[in-house]
Design a protein around this motif. Structure first.
Motif, PDB file in Angstrom:
ATOM      1  N   LEU A  48      12.963-143.528   8.092  1.00 49.49           N
ATOM      2  CA  LEU A  48      13.825-143.075   6.997  1.00 49.49           C
ATOM      3  C   LEU A  48      13.003-142.907   5.726  1.00 49.49           C
ATOM      4  O   LEU A  48      11.896-143.430   5.621  1.00 49.49           O
ATOM      5  N   ASN A  49      13.562-142.177   4.758  1.00 46.76           N
ATOM      6  CA  ASN A  49      12.926-141.945   3.464  1.00 46.76           C
ATOM      7  C   ASN A  49      13.864-142.366   2.344  1.00 46.76           C
ATOM      8  O   ASN A  49      15.083-142.186   2.439  1.00 46.76           O
ATOM      9  N   VAL A  50      13.278-142.916   1.278  1.00 46.36           N
ATOM     10  CA  VAL A  50      14.036-143.286   0.085  1.00 46.36           C
ATOM     11  C   VAL A  50      13.442-142.520  -1.089  1.00 46.36           C
ATOM     12  O   VAL A  50      12.228-142.590  -1.341  1.00 46.36           O
ATOM     13  N   ALA A  51      14.275-141.786  -1.808  1.00 49.08           N
ATOM     14  CA  ALA A  51      13.800-140.942  -2.901  1.00 49.08           C
ATOM     15  C   ALA A  51      13.477-141.770  -4.133  1.00 49.08           C
ATOM     16  O   ALA A  51      13.992-142.875  -4.332  1.00 49.08           O
ATOM     17  N   SER A  52      12.628-141.222  -4.982  1.00 55.10           N
ATOM     18  CA  SER A  52      12.261-141.890  -6.233  1.00 55.10           C
ATOM     19  C   SER A  52      13.502-142.083  -7.107  1.00 55.10           C
ATOM     20  O   SER A  52      14.305-141.166  -7.282  1.00 55.10           O
ATOM     21  N   GLY A  53      13.676-143.289  -7.635  1.00 57.50           N
ATOM     22  CA  GLY A  53      14.796-143.593  -8.501  1.00 57.50           C
ATOM     23  C   GLY A  53      16.104-143.837  -7.797  1.00 57.50           C
ATOM     24  O   GLY A  53      17.131-144.066  -8.436  1.00 57.50           O
ATOM     25  N   GLU A  54      16.102-143.827  -6.476  1.00 56.68           N
ATOM     26  CA  GLU A  54      17.329-143.974  -5.691  1.00 56.68           C
ATOM     27  C   GLU A  54      17.642-145.457  -5.470  1.00 56.68           C
ATOM     28  O   GLU A  54      16.757-146.280  -5.287  1.00 56.68           O
TER      29      GLU A  54
ATOM     30  N   MET B 288       8.717-138.729  -2.274  1.00 58.66           N
ATOM     31  CA  MET B 288       9.478-139.885  -1.820  1.00 58.66           C
ATOM     32  C   MET B 288       8.794-141.175  -2.251  1.00 58.66           C
ATOM     33  O   MET B 288       7.562-141.286  -2.178  1.00 58.66           O
ATOM     34  N   SER B 289       9.576-142.151  -2.684  1.00 60.29           N
ATOM     35  CA  SER B 289       9.014-143.447  -3.038  1.00 60.29           C
ATOM     36  C   SER B 289       8.681-144.272  -1.808  1.00 60.29           C
ATOM     37  O   SER B 289       7.675-144.970  -1.762  1.00 60.29           O
ATOM     38  N   ILE B 290       9.569-144.215  -0.793  1.00 64.24           N
ATOM     39  CA  ILE B 290       9.372-145.009   0.419  1.00 64.24           C
ATOM     40  C   ILE B 290       9.513-144.085   1.624  1.00 64.24           C
ATOM     41  O   ILE B 290      10.493-143.343   1.749  1.00 64.24           O
ATOM     42  N   GLU B 291       8.537-144.145   2.503  1.00 62.32           N
ATOM     43  CA  GLU B 291       8.585-143.407   3.763  1.00 62.32           C
ATOM     44  C   GLU B 291       8.312-144.391   4.896  1.00 62.32           C
ATOM     45  O   GLU B 291       7.284-145.054   4.916  1.00 62.32           O
ATOM     46  N   ILE B 292       9.250-144.465   5.818  1.00 62.48           N
ATOM     47  CA  ILE B 292       9.122-145.347   6.983  1.00 62.48           C
ATOM     48  C   ILE B 292       9.093-144.464   8.228  1.00 62.48           C
ATOM     49  O   ILE B 292      10.000-143.644   8.428  1.00 62.48           O
ATOM     50  N   GLU B 293       8.074-144.637   9.054  1.00 64.25           N
ATOM     51  CA  GLU B 293       7.913-143.786  10.231  1.00 64.25           C
ATOM     52  C   GLU B 293       7.826-144.655  11.481  1.00 64.25           C
ATOM     53  O   GLU B 293       6.881-145.430  11.657  1.00 64.25           O
ATOM     54  N   HIS B 294       8.829-144.558  12.339  1.00 63.19           N
ATOM     55  CA  HIS B 294       8.851-145.205  13.661  1.00 63.19           C
ATOM     56  C   HIS B 294       8.513-146.691  13.577  1.00 63.19           C
ATOM     57  O   HIS B 294       7.738-147.219  14.385  1.00 63.19           O
ATOM     58  N   LEU B 295       9.107-147.371  12.640  1.00 66.02           N
ATOM     59  CA  LEU B 295       8.797-148.779  12.416  1.00 66.02           C
ATOM     60  C   LEU B 295       9.446-149.641  13.500  1.00 66.02           C
ATOM     61  O   LEU B 295      10.632-149.498  13.809  1.00 66.02           O
ATOM     62  N   THR B 296       8.643-150.550  14.062  1.00 64.24           N
ATOM     63  CA  THR B 296       9.106-151.402  15.158  1.00 64.24           C
ATOM     64  C   THR B 296       8.615-152.824  14.956  1.00 64.24           C
ATOM     65  O   THR B 296       7.457-153.046  14.576  1.00 64.24           O
ATOM     66  N   LYS B 297       9.508-153.769  15.204  1.00 69.62           N
ATOM     67  CA  LYS B 297       9.158-155.188  15.168  1.00 69.62           C
ATOM     68  C   LYS B 297       9.841-155.869  16.333  1.00 69.62           C
ATOM     69  O   LYS B 297      11.051-155.737  16.522  1.00 69.62           O
ATOM     70  N   ARG B 298       9.060-156.607  17.137  1.00 71.08           N
ATOM     71  CA  ARG B 298       9.598-157.308  18.290  1.00 71.08           C
ATOM     72  C   ARG B 298       9.325-158.804  18.186  1.00 71.08           C
ATOM     73  O   ARG B 298       8.283-159.204  17.678  1.00 71.08           O
ATOM     74  N   TYR B 299      10.255-159.576  18.672  1.00 70.07           N
ATOM     75  CA  TYR B 299      10.047-161.009  18.885  1.00 70.07           C
ATOM     76  C   TYR B 299      10.140-161.229  20.386  1.00 70.07           C
ATOM     77  O   TYR B 299      11.221-161.192  20.962  1.00 70.07           O
ATOM     78  N   GLY B 300       8.973-161.422  21.019  1.00 68.24           N
ATOM     79  CA  GLY B 300       8.938-161.439  22.471  1.00 68.24           C
ATOM     80  C   GLY B 300       9.222-160.049  22.989  1.00 68.24           C
ATOM     81  O   GLY B 300       8.613-159.072  22.556  1.00 68.24           O
ATOM     82  N   ASP B 301      10.172-159.947  23.920  1.00 69.69           N
ATOM     83  CA  ASP B 301      10.550-158.638  24.469  1.00 69.69           C
ATOM     84  C   ASP B 301      11.713-158.007  23.720  1.00 69.69           C
ATOM     85  O   ASP B 301      12.152-156.915  24.053  1.00 69.69           O
ATOM     86  N   THR B 302      12.197-158.696  22.681  1.00 69.96           N
ATOM     87  CA  THR B 302      13.387-158.213  21.987  1.00 69.96           C
ATOM     88  C   THR B 302      13.019-157.420  20.744  1.00 69.96           C
ATOM     89  O   THR B 302      12.363-157.949  19.840  1.00 69.96           O
TER      90      THR B 302
END
Length: 601
Positions: A23-29, A1-15
């Motif tokens: 999610l995963n993105v395959a090579s060349g996709e 896989m070219s890109i692997e994202i695992e349980h990614l979280t971003k908060r602004y304050g409590d939101t």
């Protein structure tokens, strides 16, 4: 896989802006992130690029953990929506910029620049400045600049959003050709469904920071799992019917699922999707496809080679329409259809004409069942809540998760709503998590300071003591949009429990000069009653006058109700829900004789 994202979280304050996304993105996709404004797709892209900090989770590029690596060391090319070209530099200097930073020799820079300008269709324009180029040409320069240092991954954040339709089409085609020619893994952010369908090998649909579904565009269009994806990916006819053993019933019509498909427990609510192109419009009452009914043309428009028609049909018995939306409490529903011009010529129609409506093809969404998060504390009210929650789960075929101790969570300032989400009352679907939090109603469980309740994002069933399965609902509403949400959720629950319902609104003390109930309130209450009765719920509407709490308690005492349904307060000017004053606080301080359900809007 070219890109692997695992349980990614971003908060602004409590939101949470990006909420536990994997999610995963395959090579060349060529992978598209699709969603409405504010869904978190651009923030997710910026975290992949290293332009936004990650609060939790992991980003891997070609197997390398880059979560905390600077953007320049990630081998990523990034194209912004508004070009971000250096206005005082020529096209040549803009394209070569990343190569200069990396101290690539001049000859190699020039060769790479000319190669890229040829690829993006700007050969011979190297000496021009951005102000001398059109918007489409500037975005081609931005693409060439992003590709100059031969990145491993190309990221594009709505790059064509500021351009007109014709230029957007040309650039989409150019991007697809370049991406295939180079074979570069690409992630493209857009809110435009047409753009997504034209570009994507696969796409992910996001909403409110959450990843709803991932798949090939046509699969998501024809066979979505969730109502939001069904209605977001193009026009949709979506309605709630009732299952039989091998079919779904919409009014008097049964749409067969085939002998090898079953729907589990029957009857149960089933959400049925059919696209406008799946609708047949006919003069004949009988034909090859199931007829939903005889309707009239409400709207009609010709767009290029197709004709779009909206038909008005009488309500189908036991059917709740979701899309297209009809007015709240209406006695009709709408069906959207499209047909090619040669079909329109065979059966010309105008507004007001009558026709039969049939369904050629349909898709049944994953059944939407209630989810309960049940308190298991030791207090008497917590035990009563647990018992009622499990009784409801058995009756409703609901999923149950156990909250080890609400009282302990509150005492330690831990949120009760981690990774749980409110039901979308419009679509009867929560994409993950729990619809209802079932808690014992006492100070030991809830704590004296109820500020934490403002952050709970799901419905709450508060149980003061031993209770039986509800069979008589009292639904207290304010006149307006918030009251509609309360009614829709009450309708869903009452139908599943086989309960009757009374809809109540409370007006100020009677003014001798205006003894009658205002007409708009009478109309609203009638619409509430129709919205409940469409599913067969026995319902009546009542209007009382006086202080709110006094009148609610009087109605509860007089009517023998066993469940009170009330909407949560509206958001304050600070954006939080204020629960520490008003009717919810009063009911918590002095519990009613039955459980009460606080519906989140």
């Amino acid at each position: 896989m070219s890109i692997e994202i695992e349980h990614l979280t971003k908060r602004y304050g409590d939101t949470p802006v990006v909420d536990n996304v994997s999610l995963n993105v395959a090579s060349g996709e060529l992978f598209v992130l699709l969603g409405p404004s504010g869904s978190g797709k651009s923030t997710l892209l910026r975290m992949i690029a290293g332009l936004a900090e990650v609060d939790a989770g992991v980003v891997k590029l070609h197997g390398r953990d880059v979560t905390h690596i600077s953007p320049k060391d990630r081998a990523v090319g990034f194209v912004f929506q508004h070009y971000a070209l250096f206005k005082n530099m020529t096209v040549a200097d803009n394209v070569e910029f990343a190569l200069r930073v990396r101290k690539v020799p001049a000859a190699a820079r020039r060769a790479r620049r000319e190669e890229l300008l040829q690829i993006v269709g700007l050969a011979g324009l190297a000496d021009r400045y951005p102000r001398q180029l059109s918007g489409g040409q500037q975005q081609r320069v931005a693409l060439a600049r992003a590709l100059a240092h031969e990145p491993d991954v190309l990221l594009l954040d709505e790059p064509f959003g500021a351009l007109d339709a014709k230029i957007r089409l040309e650039l989409r085609q150019a991007l697809r050709r370049i991406q295939r020619e180079i074979g570069l893994t690409t992630v493209f952010v857009t809110h435009d469904q047409e753009e997504a369908f034209e570009l994507a090998d696969r796409m992910a649909v996001l909403r409110d920071g959450r990843l709803l579904e991932v798949g090939a565009p046509q699969d998501l269009y024809l066979r979505p799992r969730s109502p939001f994806v069904a209605t977001f990916l193009g026009a949709a006819n979506l309605m709630v019917g009732e299952s039989t053993e091998h079919a779904v019933r919409l009014g008097a019509v049964e749409l067969s699922l085939g002998t090898e498909n079953t729907v589990g427990r029957t009857p149960r609510r089933m959400q049925v999707l059919f696209r406008p192109e799946d609708v047949e419009i006919s003069e004949r009452e009988h034909g090859d496809w199931p007829r939903l009914g005889h309707g009239s043309v409400a709207e009609i428009a010709s767009i290029g080679g197709i004709e779009r028609i909206r038909l008005r049909l009488p309500l189908l018995s036991g059917v709740r329409p979701i899309a297209p939306a009809a007015p709240f409490g209406a006695d009709h529903l709408f069906i959207d259809a499209v047909r090619p011009q040669h079909e329109a010529e065979r059966l010309p129609l105008k507004v007001g004409d009558r026709a039969w409506v049939a369904v050629r093809r349909f898709h049944v969404l994953a059944p939407a069942s209630l989810r309960l998060l049940v308190d298991s504390g030791v207090a008497a009210s917590a035990q009563a809540a647990s018992e009622l929650g499990h009784q409801m789960a058995t009756r409703l075929d609901a999923r149950v998760a156990v909250l080890e101790s609400a009282a302990a969570a509150v005492a330690s300032n831990k949120p009760l709503n981690a990774d749980v989400y409110a039901l979308d009352a419009e679509t009867e679907h929560a994409d993950e998590g729990f619809d209802v939090l079932v808690l014992g109603l006492d100070a030991g469980t809830l704590g004296r300071d109820l500020g934490w309740l403002a952050h709970v994002r799901h419905h709450m069933l508060l149980v003061p003591g031993p209770a039986t399965l509800p069979s008589r609902f009292l639904v207290c509403v304010t006149v307006g949009e918030h009251g509609k949400v309360d009614v829709r959720f009450a309708e869903r629950l009452a139908w599943q429990l086989g309960a009757a319902a009374t809809v109540l609104t409370i007006l100020p003390e009677e003014d001798p000069s205006q003894p009658d109930v205002p007409r708009h309130i009478t109309q609203f209450m009638d619409a509430c009653a129709r919205a409940l009765s469409v599913r067969g719920v026995v319902v009546k509407a009542r209007v009382r006058r006086g202080p709110v709490q006094r009148e609610i308690r009087a109605e509860l005492e007089e009517g023998g109700y066993d469940l009170l349904v009330i909407g949560s307060p509206q958001h304050s000017t600070t954006g939080e829900v204020e629960l520490r004053s008003g009717i919810v606080q009063q009911l918590i301080d002095k519990p009613p004789p039955c459980p009460f359900l606080v519906v989140r809007r």
